[in-house]
Motif scaffolding. Structure first.
Motif, PDB file in Angstrom:
ATOM      1  N   ILE A  10       0.844  -1.202   0.000  1.00  0.00           N
ATOM      2  CA  ILE A  10       0.000   0.000   0.000  1.00  0.00           C
ATOM      3  C   ILE A  10       0.882   1.256   0.000  1.00  0.00           C
ATOM      4  O   ILE A  10       0.605   2.228  -0.713  1.00  0.00           O
ATOM      5  N   LEU A  11       1.936   1.227   0.796  1.00  0.00           N
ATOM      6  CA  LEU A  11       2.850   2.364   0.828  1.00  0.00           C
ATOM      7  C   LEU A  11       3.508   2.567  -0.534  1.00  0.00           C
ATOM      8  O   LEU A  11       3.687   3.702  -0.995  1.00  0.00           O
ATOM      9  N   GLN A  12       3.852   1.468  -1.191  1.00  0.00           N
ATOM     10  CA  GLN A  12       4.461   1.557  -2.518  1.00  0.00           C
ATOM     11  C   GLN A  12       3.468   2.119  -3.541  1.00  0.00           C
ATOM     12  O   GLN A  12       3.834   2.917  -4.408  1.00  0.00           O
ATOM     13  N   ALA A  13       2.211   1.701  -3.421  1.00  0.00           N
ATOM     14  CA  ALA A  13       1.179   2.213  -4.340  1.00  0.00           C
ATOM     15  C   ALA A  13       0.966   3.704  -4.117  1.00  0.00           C
ATOM     16  O   ALA A  13       0.764   4.463  -5.078  1.00  0.00           O
ATOM     17  N   PHE A  14       1.019   4.121  -2.856  1.00  0.00           N
ATOM     18  CA  PHE A  14       0.885   5.548  -2.523  1.00  0.00           C
ATOM     19  C   PHE A  14       2.024   6.332  -3.168  1.00  0.00           C
ATOM     20  O   PHE A  14       1.801   7.357  -3.826  1.00  0.00           O
ATOM     21  N   ARG A  15       3.245   5.824  -2.985  1.00  0.00           N
ATOM     22  CA  ARG A  15       4.413   6.511  -3.547  1.00  0.00           C
ATOM     23  C   ARG A  15       4.318   6.591  -5.073  1.00  0.00           C
ATOM     24  O   ARG A  15       4.582   7.636  -5.677  1.00  0.00           O
ATOM     25  N   LYS A  16       3.929   5.475  -5.693  1.00  0.00           N
ATOM     26  CA  LYS A  16       3.811   5.425  -7.146  1.00  0.00           C
ATOM     27  C   LYS A  16       2.789   6.448  -7.643  1.00  0.00           C
ATOM     28  O   LYS A  16       3.027   7.174  -8.619  1.00  0.00           O
ATOM     29  N   ALA A  17       1.634   6.526  -6.955  1.00  0.00           N
ATOM     30  CA  ALA A  17       0.589   7.470  -7.357  1.00  0.00           C
ATOM     31  C   ALA A  17       1.073   8.905  -7.227  1.00  0.00           C
ATOM     32  O   ALA A  17       0.784   9.756  -8.077  1.00  0.00           O
ATOM     33  N   TYR A  18       1.837   9.195  -6.174  1.00  0.00           N
ATOM     34  CA  TYR A  18       2.365  10.555  -5.973  1.00  0.00           C
ATOM     35  C   TYR A  18       3.355  10.911  -7.084  1.00  0.00           C
ATOM     36  O   TYR A  18       3.241  11.970  -7.714  1.00  0.00           O
ATOM     37  N   MET A  19       4.293  10.032  -7.334  1.00  0.00           N
ATOM     38  CA  MET A  19       5.336  10.328  -8.321  1.00  0.00           C
ATOM     39  C   MET A  19       4.743  10.459  -9.729  1.00  0.00           C
ATOM     40  O   MET A  19       5.163  11.306 -10.518  1.00  0.00           O
ATOM     41  N   GLU A  20       3.735   9.653 -10.040  1.00  0.00           N
ATOM     42  CA  GLU A  20       3.120   9.711 -11.367  1.00  0.00           C
ATOM     43  C   GLU A  20       2.256  10.954 -11.549  1.00  0.00           C
ATOM     44  O   GLU A  20       1.940  11.332 -12.683  1.00  0.00           O
ATOM     45  N   SER A  21       1.851  11.581 -10.440  1.00  0.00           N
ATOM     46  CA  SER A  21       1.002  12.770 -10.514  1.00  0.00           C
ATOM     47  C   SER A  21       1.803  14.068 -10.529  1.00  0.00           C
ATOM     48  O   SER A  21       1.217  15.144 -10.653  1.00  0.00           O
ATOM     49  N   LEU A  22       3.124  13.969 -10.412  1.00  0.00           N
ATOM     50  CA  LEU A  22       3.950  15.171 -10.475  1.00  0.00           C
ATOM     51  C   LEU A  22       3.905  15.764 -11.884  1.00  0.00           C
ATOM     52  O   LEU A  22       3.641  15.049 -12.852  1.00  0.00           O
ATOM     53  N   PRO A  23       4.151  17.059 -12.015  1.00  0.00           N
ATOM     54  CA  PRO A  23       4.212  17.645 -13.363  1.00  0.00           C
ATOM     55  C   PRO A  23       5.192  16.888 -14.242  1.00  0.00           C
ATOM     56  O   PRO A  23       6.229  16.403 -13.775  1.00  0.00           O
TER      57      PRO A  23
END
Length: 462
Positions: A380-393
């Motif tokens: 879950i933590l990895q999915a959170f990180r992935k979602a954050y990084m993919e949402s960056l400009p």
């Protein structure tokens, strides 16, 4: 009249529509529709009349009837998109207008409307692309120029925005709104002289626009005209027929002007009034003591000691979170860091709060936040990180970028979460004299949130 053919009825209706006699047009079209209900164009014309008569819901129904009869009617798809825009159904409007343009890519009004729908959805890049395509066919199209300029400014393409606004005011030199926007761009790039040159003719008006007066209040300190700016704003406030609450931004500006002029009693009186007006429009200031206590009770050294962390990836830039109070230097800190070619400044991102609500909010299966982090699996933590990084400009992933900054000051509430999701992250805590910070916040008209800044007592508690 009953013996007229369908084409004769539609021709009569179009004449009425050309003369803006919509009620007469509606009567003729109603007869045509009763006699020839299978004619898609009649339904379409009825929709156009309804759109022109401020009946967008009825217009939408008419255009849908037309499309049932003729799915390839560009006029029906276009009219449907317009009706949806008028009802603030922007995502649906995008779909309808894209369908229209698939049938006729050269229909410029549809492309311009599509650009506007994207703007309402805050799709700045796509809004600019669509408007720019209009300019490829009509280089002097004024609405398209204005939108490209506005979207370029939103995307921090200041040179592109400035170039378009220059073209706009060459066509419409009396467009004070665009002149003000252009002057603001010059100010943001250090072009004070050009900004003043643009503003001067309009400052001579009996009552300049509020936006122009506000911009003048920003620049006046560089040209020794703070007294003139204060007098102008006082005049606008005294002569306005609108409620004083509509001019809160000007009252904040007036407070800052009197502060610059050393008239501190007047400055405090005006900023107090502006904050009173703002408090009347916002929700009560929530108590932060309970939230702070809950986090400090949970986020202890012992809590983090045995918890798993989301591992960093070598192909990702390292996040740098800049936290602290608003007006404590977070923007300057990011500007300094982003001047390095390996650092991308992403600005104030709300991503952490949005993703926290998605992954650990009331509707999630995780349990009560933040204590639920104790049993949250690494996946879950990895999915959170992935979602954050993919949402960056997108530019944050450019070659050579090794650090990306997120300078939302209130991310100090998320430090425990950052510790687990981004163990490689760097945290910069900006600190300034508490009194200076609080006074600076009290004099600032924050656009979103920050309800606590409208009272000195809640500022002190925060």
């Amino acid at each position: 009249m009953g013996g007229q053919s369908l084409e004769e009825l539609k021709t009569r209706a179009r004449r009425y529509m050309t003369g803006n006699e919509m009620s007469q047009a509606a009567m003729v079209l109603a007869e045509a529709n009763d006699r020839f209900p299978e004619d898609a164009e009649t339904w379409c014309l009825l929709g156009i009349v309804d759109n022109a008569s401020d009946r967008p819901a009825k217009a939408e129904a008419r255009f849908r009837e037309a499309l049932q009869l003729d799915p390839r009617s560009t006029h029906a798809w276009f009219g449907l998109g317009v009706a949806q825009i008028e009802q603030s159904q922007y995502a649906s409007a995008v779909s309808s207008l894209e369908q229209c343009l698939e049938l006729d890519a050269g229909l410029l009004p549809a492309r311009l409307r599509l650009s506007g729908a994207h703007e309402q959805l805050e799709h700045w890049q796509q809004a600019r692309i669509e408007a720019a395509q209009v300019l490829e066919s009509e280089s002097g199209n004024l609405p398209a120029l204005k939108r490209v300029a506005r979207m370029s400014a939103r995307l921090d393409d200041l040179e592109g925005a400035r170039s378009c606004y220059e073209q706009v005011i060459r066509q419409a030199p009396d467009d004070v709104q665009r002149v003000t926007a252009l002057a603001d761009l010059y100010l943001r790039q250090g072009g004070i002289d050009r900004a003043i040159e643009l503003m001067r003719p309009f400052l001579r008006d009996e009552l300049p626009s509020n936006a122009l007066a506000f911009l003048y209040s920003d620049v006046c300190q560089f040209i020794g005209e703070c007294e003139q700016a204060a007098a102008l704003i006082e005049k606008l406030l005294a002569n306005s027929k609108q409620p004083r609450s509509r001019h809160r931004r000007l009252i904040y500006a007036l407070a800052k002007l009197y502060d610059r002029l050393g008239q501190y009693d007047w400055a405090f009186e005006y900023v107090s009034e502006a904050n009173r007006l703002k408090r009347a429009e916002q929700h009560p200031v929530p108590s932060i003591a309970g939230q702070a206590d809950r986090l400090t009770r949970v986020w202890t050294r012992e809590f983090f000691a045995g918890l798993p962390e989301s591992p960093a990836r070598e192909d990702e830039p390292t996040p740098v979170f800049i936290v602290g109070m608003p007006r404590s230097g977070t923007s300057l800190t990011e500007q300094i860091l982003a001047s390095h070619p390996a650092v991308f400044g992403a600005g104030e991102l709300t991503l952490l709060d949005e993703l926290r609500s998605r992954f650990f909010g009331p509707g999630s299966a995780s349990g009560m936040y933040p204590s639920c982090l104790e049993t949250t699996p690494v996946s879950i933590l990895q999915a959170f990180r992935k979602a954050y990084m993919e949402s960056l400009p997108q530019a944050a992933g450019n070659t050579g970028i090794t650090r990306v900054t997120d300078k939302l000051p209130e991310n100090f509430w998320n430090l425990g979460l950052i510790r687990l999701v981004f163990p490689d992250a760097r945290i910069i805590h900006c600190k300034r004299s508490p009194r200076d910070t609080c006074i600076s916040c009290f004099f600032t008209d924050f656009r979103d949130g920050h309800e606590y800044t409208t009272e000195l007592e809640s500022l002190g508690a925060y």
